[in-house]
Motif scaffolding. Structure first.
Motif, PDB file in Angstrom:
ATOM      1  N   GLY A   1      -6.344   5.333   4.242  1.00  0.00           N
ATOM      2  CA  GLY A   1      -7.581   5.271   3.477  1.00  0.00           C
ATOM      3  C   GLY A   1      -8.833   4.948   4.257  1.00  0.00           C
ATOM      4  N   LEU A   2      -8.723   4.719   5.578  1.00  0.00           N
ATOM      5  CA  LEU A   2      -9.916   4.466   6.381  1.00  0.00           C
ATOM      6  C   LEU A   2     -10.511   5.787   6.854  1.00  0.00           C
ATOM      7  CD1 LEU A   2      -8.783   1.497   8.666  1.00  0.00           C
ATOM      8  CD2 LEU A   2     -10.130   1.389   6.572  1.00  0.00           C
ATOM      9  N   THR A   3     -11.817   5.792   7.053  1.00  0.00           N
ATOM     10  CA  THR A   3     -12.480   6.964   7.624  1.00  0.00           C
ATOM     11  C   THR A   3     -12.923   6.644   9.046  1.00  0.00           C
ATOM     12  OG1 THR A   3     -13.240   7.717   5.466  1.00  0.00           O
ATOM     13  CG2 THR A   3     -14.384   8.586   7.394  1.00  0.00           C
ATOM     14  N   TYR A   4     -12.231   7.259  10.002  1.00  0.00           N
ATOM     15  CA  TYR A   4     -12.610   7.095  11.407  1.00  0.00           C
ATOM     16  C   TYR A   4     -13.853   7.956  11.645  1.00  0.00           C
ATOM     17  CZ  TYR A   4      -7.746   5.462  12.190  1.00  0.00           C
ATOM     18  OH  TYR A   4      -6.541   4.790  12.150  1.00  0.00           O
ATOM     19  N   ASP A   5     -14.892   7.340  12.192  1.00  0.00           N
ATOM     20  CA  ASP A   5     -16.147   8.089  12.322  1.00  0.00           C
ATOM     21  C   ASP A   5     -16.227   8.910  13.601  1.00  0.00           C
ATOM     22  OD1 ASP A   5     -16.262   5.792  13.890  1.00  0.00           O
ATOM     23  OD2 ASP A   5     -18.426   5.572  13.669  1.00  0.00           O
ATOM     24  N   SER A   6     -15.655   8.425  14.689  1.00  0.00           N
ATOM     25  CA  SER A   6     -15.796   9.153  15.948  1.00  0.00           C
ATOM     26  C   SER A   6     -14.639   8.819  16.873  1.00  0.00           C
ATOM     27  CB  SER A   6     -17.121   8.799  16.636  1.00  0.00           C
ATOM     28  OG  SER A   6     -17.116   7.438  17.043  1.00  0.00           O
ATOM     29  N   GLY A   7     -14.400   9.691  17.816  1.00  0.00           N
ATOM     30  CA  GLY A   7     -13.337   9.451  18.789  1.00  0.00           C
ATOM     31  C   GLY A   7     -12.979  10.733  19.519  1.00  0.00           C
ATOM     32  N   ASP A   8     -12.329  10.560  20.641  1.00  0.00           N
ATOM     33  CA  ASP A   8     -11.861  11.709  21.420  1.00  0.00           C
ATOM     34  C   ASP A   8     -10.644  11.252  22.205  1.00  0.00           C
ATOM     35  OD1 ASP A   8     -11.368  13.793  23.126  1.00  0.00           O
ATOM     36  OD2 ASP A   8     -13.474  14.198  23.530  1.00  0.00           O
TER      37      ASP A   8
ATOM     38  N   LYS B   1      -1.982  11.666  12.300  1.00  0.00           N
ATOM     39  CA  LYS B   1      -2.416  12.231  11.018  1.00  0.00           C
ATOM     40  C   LYS B   1      -1.230  12.648  10.152  1.00  0.00           C
ATOM     41  CE  LYS B   1      -3.421  16.562  13.471  1.00  0.00           C
ATOM     42  NZ  LYS B   1      -4.497  17.529  13.830  1.00  0.00           N
ATOM     43  N   PHE B   2      -0.232  11.812  10.106  1.00  0.00           N
ATOM     44  CA  PHE B   2       0.904  12.141   9.244  1.00  0.00           C
ATOM     45  C   PHE B   2       0.522  11.944   7.767  1.00  0.00           C
ATOM     46  CE2 PHE B   2       1.839   7.706   8.678  1.00  0.00           C
ATOM     47  CZ  PHE B   2       1.680   7.103   9.914  1.00  0.00           C
ATOM     48  N   PRO B   3       1.203  12.629   6.871  1.00  0.00           N
ATOM     49  CA  PRO B   3       0.713  12.722   5.490  1.00  0.00           C
ATOM     50  C   PRO B   3       1.267  11.731   4.483  1.00  0.00           C
ATOM     51  CG  PRO B   3       2.390  14.382   5.866  1.00  0.00           C
ATOM     52  CD  PRO B   3       2.228  13.655   7.169  1.00  0.00           C
ATOM     53  N   ALA B   4       2.226  10.892   4.831  1.00  0.00           N
ATOM     54  CA  ALA B   4       2.792   9.982   3.819  1.00  0.00           C
ATOM     55  C   ALA B   4       3.035   8.610   4.451  1.00  0.00           C
ATOM     56  CB  ALA B   4       4.107  10.540   3.271  1.00  0.00           C
TER      57      ALA B   4
ATOM     58  N   PHE C   1       0.865  -1.173   0.000  1.00  0.00           N
ATOM     59  CA  PHE C   1       0.000   0.000   0.000  1.00  0.00           C
ATOM     60  C   PHE C   1       0.901   1.221   0.000  1.00  0.00           C
ATOM     61  CE2 PHE C   1      -2.085   3.584   1.940  1.00  0.00           C
ATOM     62  CZ  PHE C   1      -3.327   3.590   1.333  1.00  0.00           C
ATOM     63  N   ASP C   2       0.665   2.124  -0.920  1.00  0.00           N
ATOM     64  CA  ASP C   2       1.453   3.353  -0.999  1.00  0.00           C
ATOM     65  C   ASP C   2       0.483   4.524  -1.069  1.00  0.00           C
ATOM     66  OD1 ASP C   2       2.879   5.631  -2.284  1.00  0.00           O
ATOM     67  OD2 ASP C   2       4.554   4.214  -2.231  1.00  0.00           O
ATOM     68  N   SER C   3       0.609   5.424  -0.116  1.00  0.00           N
ATOM     69  CA  SER C   3      -0.370   6.517  -0.039  1.00  0.00           C
ATOM     70  C   SER C   3      -0.314   7.411  -1.269  1.00  0.00           C
ATOM     71  CB  SER C   3      -0.153   7.335   1.231  1.00  0.00           C
ATOM     72  OG  SER C   3       1.127   7.953   1.240  1.00  0.00           O
ATOM     73  N   ALA C   4       0.872   7.566  -1.857  1.00  0.00           N
ATOM     74  CA  ALA C   4       0.973   8.411  -3.056  1.00  0.00           C
ATOM     75  C   ALA C   4       0.226   7.768  -4.219  1.00  0.00           C
ATOM     76  CB  ALA C   4       2.438   8.634  -3.416  1.00  0.00           C
TER      77      ALA C   4
ATOM     78  N   GLY D   1       0.998  11.647   0.624  1.00  0.00           N
ATOM     79  CA  GLY D   1       2.160  11.975  -0.176  1.00  0.00           C
ATOM     80  C   GLY D   1       3.108  10.814  -0.344  1.00  0.00           C
ATOM     81  N   ASP D   2       4.277  11.110  -0.911  1.00  0.00           N
ATOM     82  CA  ASP D   2       5.304  10.100  -1.173  1.00  0.00           C
ATOM     83  C   ASP D   2       6.193   9.974   0.059  1.00  0.00           C
ATOM     84  OD1 ASP D   2       6.910   8.886  -3.921  1.00  0.00           O
ATOM     85  OD2 ASP D   2       8.000   9.093  -2.013  1.00  0.00           O
ATOM     86  N   VAL D   3       6.279   8.776   0.587  1.00  0.00           N
ATOM     87  CA  VAL D   3       7.008   8.602   1.842  1.00  0.00           C
ATOM     88  C   VAL D   3       8.512   8.771   1.639  1.00  0.00           C
ATOM     89  CG1 VAL D   3       7.383   6.100   1.770  1.00  0.00           C
ATOM     90  CG2 VAL D   3       7.005   7.235   3.958  1.00  0.00           C
ATOM     91  N   GLU D   4       9.014   8.412   0.468  1.00  0.00           N
ATOM     92  CA  GLU D   4      10.448   8.577   0.233  1.00  0.00           C
ATOM     93  C   GLU D   4      10.818  10.059   0.231  1.00  0.00           C
ATOM     94  OE1 GLU D   4      12.442   6.250   0.462  1.00  0.00           O
ATOM     95  OE2 GLU D   4      11.250   4.453   0.110  1.00  0.00           O
ATOM     96  N   ASP D   5       9.934  10.896  -0.305  1.00  0.00           N
ATOM     97  CA  ASP D   5      10.177  12.332  -0.253  1.00  0.00           C
ATOM     98  C   ASP D   5      10.193  12.819   1.195  1.00  0.00           C
ATOM     99  OD1 ASP D   5      10.267  12.397  -2.978  1.00  0.00           O
ATOM    100  OD2 ASP D   5       8.229  13.180  -3.241  1.00  0.00           O
ATOM    101  N   ALA D   6       9.254  12.302   1.989  1.00  0.00           N
ATOM    102  CA  ALA D   6       9.190  12.720   3.392  1.00  0.00           C
ATOM    103  C   ALA D   6      10.458  12.310   4.141  1.00  0.00           C
ATOM    104  CB  ALA D   6       7.960  12.102   4.048  1.00  0.00           C
ATOM    105  N   ILE D   7      10.940  11.110   3.857  1.00  0.00           N
ATOM    106  CA  ILE D   7      12.150  10.627   4.542  1.00  0.00           C
ATOM    107  C   ILE D   7      13.370  11.436   4.085  1.00  0.00           C
ATOM    108  CG2 ILE D   7      13.705   8.647   4.786  1.00  0.00           C
ATOM    109  CD1 ILE D   7      11.160   6.868   4.541  1.00  0.00           C
TER     110      ILE D   7
END
Length: 806
Positions: free
Chosen positions: A434-441, A365-368, A182-185, A191-197
């Motif tokens: 890619g999951l949508t968390y519906d609720s939480g605190d 909530k990291f982006p890559a 699974f690759d978020s990009a 984003g692209d994890v290799e870019d982040a690293i």
């Protein structure tokens, strides 16, 4: 934004009669007193007994099997080999081929010409008593030609015919079963994890670690047992299983016997933890032999057989790279994973790491993100789901990394988590996986846990002990977690190539006596289904809790179902029941209007009674059930019944979460670790029964703590299981543990009307990293950055010895 509130402890606070009430479990009287039916208690007239002859070798060709001495032993009926059963034994299924090109060996219940792990069945003795069968099994003489065994995970992954590495199945030409990425990009979720690293390497922080998830054994209380009776109109199979419906389907699909001719019953089952989410060679062999002989047969494994040959769990190697900005904001995570399948691809074994793929980002909530997994065949017992199934492995990795990031920054690990987590006003939140968390605190649960724990006071004590160079150091471990529960939804499972759906079925029958008979496809193995489901139905129908009878675990009584695993019983099965109850009320309403001579629009339903607005006239739903039974007077155009059934398939998973805090004391001279304090605050949505939730959390905590400190399946260099008894495999007792402070908060799930999220696996998922983080935290002044699980005194002492103490 979601509402946060302390979960109600009483029915009145919950606004209902039953939901939220501390009900003692209906099923406990028979379970505790033993006045019930376990599979091994059953023996139809004329039952024959089976004993399995198992391979002592991890990998060997079978040159020959001499069954003559065993066949002549007293009370022996016959001895059968894989060759004898070749045409009727079927094959064991893999329901989750995670890629189209997955490499998987054929798995016959009784090996024919080669064994691939120590414990594999090579012959079956059939005798008139269990003792006679066991004695005769010792007389079966098998001529093995030992082969090189693939045992160590990394070596097995690297082995090829060209480099001479051992192959678990030489005919396959590789030990690598599948690769899943699974690759978020690529997925468009980040984003692209290799870019982040790369960015973090020049202007930030990069944390690189390798962790080993040791192999575990489910160690359920009741060993596996199966009885097969082919003498009636159907072939009846009693089995200590979590999945009677799936077992019936697979028996029919692989043996050619029609489903209508197979009845599978799971009587009371003494625990599973995923270990009975399996279709076993023993079940298939018993089924084939019963059909062959035309007589009932029974097999119950010994404890040693259970540890050796029932499926194992975990067993992953994780290589992790976390990127962060200099201020501690996480920007990316790369996961490279090897997962040991053992000798065969089990029912859902290949999919376990895929489940984990969606949880490595956890509450952050990291982006890559990139997840790259290879599943690997070895000559060890096959692996499959074990309590949490993929999610504990993922949670352990990210929670260890967050502590390592905090250490690198020189900051409190709680602060770093707060900086990176999803805040309560950001729900619903779609994650980088890619999951949508519906609720939480997460803030609320953490605040409550920190206050209960006495976090600041313990940190002050830790500082003092460090300054005084106390030989017994204090460590504080943190684990904030979420998981995906309620497996379903079917569309999502289909998109992951899982072979079945995720729906669940329920039926409610309103009996003329006023009793309510409920059937559910969720089959219990100790969770308290009968009690929790009774509470739901009692509330929805407004009938007494005691009047509800819950039936389950029998494919003839409850013919539709997908069974129990993945904390789906309440969120999927319980919701099906709630909706069926609503359907009963809807069907009863025109009856009520007719009997009360009122317009349906003027009829209201509350607490089990239909009333006419503005009058005192009314009919209880049980009175209407009696009227429907008699059917002397009912409205035209409707059926003479208010019974209802529902098949429910949710639109999303549910996402329980929580904060767990652990304090340990580590003796730096001996390596001994002692639990000092454990606090957890879990958010499992609406709590149906606080007593059951507390029990589930306690049990889960013990199982997760055991992984951190005690349990490990150990093989020697020849592939022999060294931890094959409970003297060697250290399952903890109450005496090994402390009292836990548990609490819960509630942000209801939106994927079901109950608001329930699931609780069965939460404690296990969260507690392992909490404990290991605490152990490492105690030893950081000694230059220790990791301790391999289980953190035994020897390993802790070795880590201290190898550390870089200032």
């Amino acid at each position: 934004m979601t509402a946060t509130e302390e979960a109600p402890a009483t029915a009145e606070a919950a606004g209902g009669e039953e939901i939220g009430r501390d009900r003692r479990r209906k099923e406990d009287r028979r379970l505790i007193t033993g006045r019930t039916r376990w599979t091994d208690n059953l023996a139809p007239p004329g039952t024959l007994h089976l004993a399995m002859v198992r391979s002592p070798y991890a990998h060997a060709n079978i040159a020959g099997i001499d069954t003559r001495a065993a066949s002549r032993a007293p009370n022996v009926v016959t001895v059968l080999t894989g060759t004898d059963l070749a045409d009727t034994q079927g094959v064991l299924a893999n329901a989750w081929p995670i890629t189209p090109d997955q490499v998987a060996p054929e798995h016959k219940p009784v090996a024919v010409d080669r064994v691939a792990f120590a414990g594999e069945i090579v012959a079956v003795v059939v005798a008139r008593s269990a003792a006679a069968a066991a004695d005769a099994a010792e007389l079966v003489d098998v001529d093995y030609a030992e082969l090189p065994a693939a045992l160590e995970l990394k070596d097995a992954a690297a082995a090829t015919p060209e480099n001479g590495g051992a192959l678990a199945h030489p005919d396959l030409g590789t030990n690598n079963s599948a690769r899943w990425i699974f690759d978020s990009a690529e997925a468009g979720t980040g984003g692209d994890v290799e870019d982040a690293i790369a960015t973090a390497r020049t202007d930030g922080i990069v944390i690189e670690r390798e962790y080993r998830q040791q192999r575990l054994i489910p160690a359920f209380m009741e060993p596996r047992s199966v009885v097969v009776d082919p003498t009636g109109e159907q072939i009846t199979v009693w089995s200590a299983t979590q999945i009677p419906h799936i077992t019936r389907f697979l028996l029919a699909a692989t043996t050619g016997v029609p489903e209508s001719k197979i009845r599978v019953i799971a009587p009371d089952v003494g625990g599973g933890f995923g270990g009975k989410l399996q279709t076993t060679p023993e079940e298939w062999a018993a089924f084939a032999i019963a059909r062959r002989l035309g007589k009932p047969v029974k097999y119950t494994e010994t404890r040693s057989e259970s540890l050796l040959a029932a499926h194992h769990g975990r067993d992953q190697w994780q290589k992790l790279t976390l990127a962060a900005r200099a201020d501690g904001t996480v920007t990316g995570l790369k996961v490279e994973l090897l997962a040991d399948l053992g000798a065969y691809v089990a029912l859902v074994g290949g999919g376990v790491p895929v489940l984990g793929a969606f949880m490595f980002n956890a509450i952050y909530k990291f982006p890559a993100y990139r997840f790259d997994c290879r599943t690997v065949l070895t000559n060890k017992t096959w692996t499959d789901a074990y309590r949490g199934a993929g999610r504990p492995e993922a949670t352990f990795a990210i929670e260890r990394l967050m502590d390592e990031l905090a250490a690198e920054l020189g900051r409190d690990p709680l602060e770093v988590r707060r900086q990176n987590w999803i805040t309560h006003d950001e729900f619903p939140f779609t994650t980088v996986a890619g999951l949508t968390y519906d609720s939480g605190d997460y803030e609320s649960a953490t605040t409550q846990a920190v206050e209960t724990f006495g976090y600041e006071d313990l940190r002050a004590e830790q500082a003092r002990r460090r300054e005084e160079r106390d030989p017994v150091q204090l460590g504080i471990g943190i684990s904030t977690f979420t998981e995906m529960c309620g497996l379903a939804p079917s569309r999502v499972l289909g998109s992951l190539d899982y072979g079945a759906g995720g729906w669940e079925h329920a039926q409610i029958r309103m009996l003329p006596t006023g009793k309510v008979e409920v059937t559910t496809g969720a089959s219990a193995h100790g969770q308290g289904h009968e009690t929790a489901f009774s509470q739901i139905v009692a509330d929805r129908l407004g009938v007494p809790f005691e009047d509800v009878e819950v039936l389950h675990g029998d494919t003839q009584v409850a013919p539709r179902g997908l069974d129990t695993y993945g904390s789906r019983s309440l969120t999927v099965g319980g919701e099906a029941l709630a909706l069926a109850a609503d359907k009963v009320v809807a069907k009863a309403k025109p009856w009520a209007a007719h009997l009360l001579e009122a317009d349906a629009g003027d009829v209201e339903f509350a607490r089990g009674k239909f009333t006419v607005t503005g009058t005192g006239e009314g009919k209880t739903i049980q009175e209407i059930a009696l009227a429907a039974f008699a059917a002397h007077d009912y409205p035209e155009g409707i059926e003479p019944s208010i019974d209802a059934e529902v098949t429910f398939d949710p639109v999303n998973f549910s996402f329980p979460h929580g904060t767990h805090l652990c304090a340990v004391e580590v003796d730096t001279e001996t390596g001994a670790v002692s639990l000092r304090k454990y606090v957890c605050v879990d958010d499992v949505g609406t709590v149906i029964n606080p007593l059951i939730v507390a029990g589930q959390v306690h049990g889960g905590l013990v199982q997760g703590i055991a992984q951190a400190l005690w349990e490990e399946a150990v093989y020697d260099d020849a592939g022999t299981l060294l931890s094959g008894t409970l003297a060697d495999y250290l399952v903890p007792s109450a005496a090994d543990l402390i009292s836990f402070d548990t609490a819960h908060r509630s942000t209801p799930a939106t994927s079901n009307s109950l608001g329930a999220k699931g609780v069965g696996e939460a404690g296990t998922i969260a507690s392992t990293p909490a404990v290991v983080n605490a152990v490492v935290d105690a030893l950081r002044p000694y230059g220790v950055h990791d301790v391999q699980m289980p953190c035994t005194p020897a390993r802790v002492w070795q880590a201290i010895a190898e550390g870089n103490r200032p």
